[in-house]
Design a protein around this motif. Structure first.
Motif, PDB file in Angstrom:
ATOM      1  N   ASP A  73       0.879  -1.141  -0.150  1.00 51.80           N
ATOM      2  CA  ASP A  73      -0.132   0.000   0.061  1.00 51.80           C
ATOM      3  C   ASP A  73       0.835   1.271  -0.103  1.00 51.80           C
ATOM      4  O   ASP A  73       1.617   1.379   0.903  1.00 51.80           O
ATOM      5  CB  ASP A  73      -1.023  -0.023   1.211  1.00 51.80           C
ATOM      6  CG  ASP A  73      -1.735   1.167   1.314  1.00 51.80           C
ATOM      7  OD1 ASP A  73      -1.798   1.784   0.380  1.00 51.80           O
ATOM      8  OD2 ASP A  73      -2.654   1.312   2.097  1.00 51.80           O
ATOM      9  N   LEU A  74       1.050   1.964  -1.299  1.00 50.63           N
ATOM     10  CA  LEU A  74       1.817   3.183  -1.229  1.00 50.63           C
ATOM     11  C   LEU A  74       0.904   4.238  -1.223  1.00 50.63           C
ATOM     12  O   LEU A  74       1.664   5.422  -1.512  1.00 50.63           O
ATOM     13  CB  LEU A  74       2.542   3.239  -2.507  1.00 50.63           C
ATOM     14  CG  LEU A  74       3.417   1.733  -2.818  1.00 50.63           C
ATOM     15  CD1 LEU A  74       3.713   1.769  -4.182  1.00 50.63           C
ATOM     16  CD2 LEU A  74       4.410   1.928  -1.854  1.00 50.63           C
ATOM     17  N   SER A  75      -0.141   4.434  -0.713  1.00 49.20           N
ATOM     18  CA  SER A  75      -1.001   5.603  -0.649  1.00 49.20           C
ATOM     19  C   SER A  75      -0.419   6.671  -0.092  1.00 49.20           C
ATOM     20  O   SER A  75      -0.819   7.917  -0.317  1.00 49.20           O
ATOM     21  CB  SER A  75      -2.441   5.150  -0.048  1.00 49.20           C
ATOM     22  OG  SER A  75      -2.431   4.603   1.080  1.00 49.20           O
TER      23      SER A  75
ATOM     24  N   THR B 115       2.094   8.186  -2.462  1.00 44.12           N
ATOM     25  CA  THR B 115       1.654   8.520  -3.755  1.00 44.12           C
ATOM     26  C   THR B 115       0.492   9.617  -3.864  1.00 44.12           C
ATOM     27  O   THR B 115      -0.018   9.908  -4.844  1.00 44.12           O
ATOM     28  CB  THR B 115       1.236   7.346  -4.655  1.00 44.12           C
ATOM     29  OG1 THR B 115      -0.062   6.820  -3.811  1.00 44.12           O
ATOM     30  CG2 THR B 115       2.306   6.352  -4.943  1.00 44.12           C
ATOM     31  N   SER B 116       0.023   9.883  -2.553  1.00 43.71           N
ATOM     32  CA  SER B 116      -1.271  10.634  -2.610  1.00 43.71           C
ATOM     33  C   SER B 116      -0.794  12.164  -3.175  1.00 43.71           C
ATOM     34  O   SER B 116      -1.863  12.830  -3.322  1.00 43.71           O
ATOM     35  CB  SER B 116      -1.732  10.710  -1.137  1.00 43.71           C
ATOM     36  OG  SER B 116      -0.894  11.307  -0.256  1.00 43.71           O
TER      37      SER B 116
ATOM     38  N   ASP C  48      -0.119   6.254  -7.866  1.00 44.50           N
ATOM     39  CA  ASP C  48      -0.453   5.029  -7.410  1.00 44.50           C
ATOM     40  C   ASP C  48      -0.615   3.924  -8.290  1.00 44.50           C
ATOM     41  O   ASP C  48      -0.174   2.969  -8.511  1.00 44.50           O
ATOM     42  CB  ASP C  48      -1.478   5.008  -6.328  1.00 44.50           C
ATOM     43  CG  ASP C  48      -1.634   3.710  -5.742  1.00 44.50           C
ATOM     44  OD1 ASP C  48      -0.654   3.386  -4.853  1.00 44.50           O
ATOM     45  OD2 ASP C  48      -2.547   2.776  -5.874  1.00 44.50           O
TER      46      ASP C  48
ATOM     47  N   GLN D 168       1.755   0.821  -9.372  1.00 39.72           N
ATOM     48  CA  GLN D 168       1.213  -0.596  -9.322  1.00 39.72           C
ATOM     49  C   GLN D 168       1.476  -1.285 -10.333  1.00 39.72           C
ATOM     50  O   GLN D 168       1.885  -2.436 -10.456  1.00 39.72           O
ATOM     51  CB  GLN D 168      -0.328  -0.255  -8.819  1.00 39.72           C
ATOM     52  CG  GLN D 168      -0.501   0.181  -7.425  1.00 39.72           C
ATOM     53  CD  GLN D 168      -0.212  -0.717  -6.262  1.00 39.72           C
ATOM     54  OE1 GLN D 168       0.051  -2.058  -6.552  1.00 39.72           O
ATOM     55  NE2 GLN D 168       0.022  -0.209  -5.075  1.00 39.72           N
TER      56      GLN D 168
END
Length: 251
Positions: free
Chosen positions: A105-107, A110-111, A117, A121
């Motif tokens: 989970d890179l949120s 990357t947000s 994101d 991915q």
């Protein structure tokens, strides 16, 4: 079950059902029920072979020899399928299924950049696909692009801190160069200085950066780069560890 395990199991079963002279080892099986137990073992192995489905299992299921009222006939039929499976395993006709692992989970990282994101991915999976296809150069380049994008995003999240870094590049007049113009070398140095990634990770990250730079044909020629699976695995470990560091650096 992987290919090596399947091969070892089939070889062991074959030794137990066939004598050294090639004849069926009927003396080891007192009844058809005992033979059927071995048949079920092989059936389970064939069913669980990794990769694309093959015709061996279907032929095995439909073979009338396994209904014969003879231990010898059933054992000889079983030996035939064991030998066929071993030949397929040795020649690579049966391929090991390659599992693709999704990115974590890179949120949190990357947000800051819209749609980043989704791009990361996709590239995370594509880097693995390239490695499995033995397109090692493409895989390394993809990994380098992922690391650069995430470092850039992390720097943009903490711009005041990033600009104060000694590693941050500046114009001749001392003013800041926009972060989105920083190269991977600078992004790595800033991340190490600010503790976003560990020092040893930064050193390996630079190695990945240098590998990624062969995206330029001139660099590829001058460095005489010749990447293989081991190179990809090393770069993959560096990428994953660096991503873990970056995620942990966010409060």
């Amino acid at each position: 079950m992987n290919l090596s395990t399947a091969k070892n199991l089939i070889e062991d079963i074959l030794k137990s059902i066939i004598n050294p002279d090639g004849s069926a080892a009927t003396e080891k099986f007192s009844s058809l029920r005992d033979v059927d137990a071995k048949v079920r073992e092989v059936k389970m192995i064939l069913k669980d072979l990794p990769g694309d489905k093959n015709s061996i299992f279907n032929e095995f299921e439909q073979d009338v020899d396994f209904s014969a009222n003879s231990r010898r006939v059933r054992l000889e039929a079983l030996a035939h399928y064991c030998n066929t499976a071993l030949r397929f395993l040795d020649t690579g006709v049966i391929h090991e299924k390659k599992l693709l692992v999704s990115a974590p989970d890179l949120s949190k990282l990357t947000s800051f950049l819209p749609d980043l994101d989704v791009i990361i991915q996709d590239r995370w999976l594509e880097a693995q696909k390239c490695q499995y296809a033995k397109a090692y150069l493409s895989s390394v380049i993809m990994m380098g692009s992922i690391l650069e994008a995430l470092l850039l995003s992390r720097s943009l999240m903490s711009q005041p801190e990033a600009f104060r870094s000694k590693s941050a590049p500046r114009k001749k007049d001392g003013s800041n160069i926009p972060i989105n113009a920083w190269n991977l070398n600078t992004l790595l140095d800033v991340a190490v200085e600010l503790g976003w990634i560990k020092t040893d990770r930064g050193k390996f990250g630079h190695a990945l950066r240098e590998s990624r730079n062969v995206v330029h044909p001139w660099a590829h020629v001058t460095t005489k780069a010749d990447y293989d699976e081991a190179t990809c695995k090393t770069c993959w470990h560096v990428l994953k560890a660096s991503v873990d560091d970056l995620l942990n650096s966010i409060a």
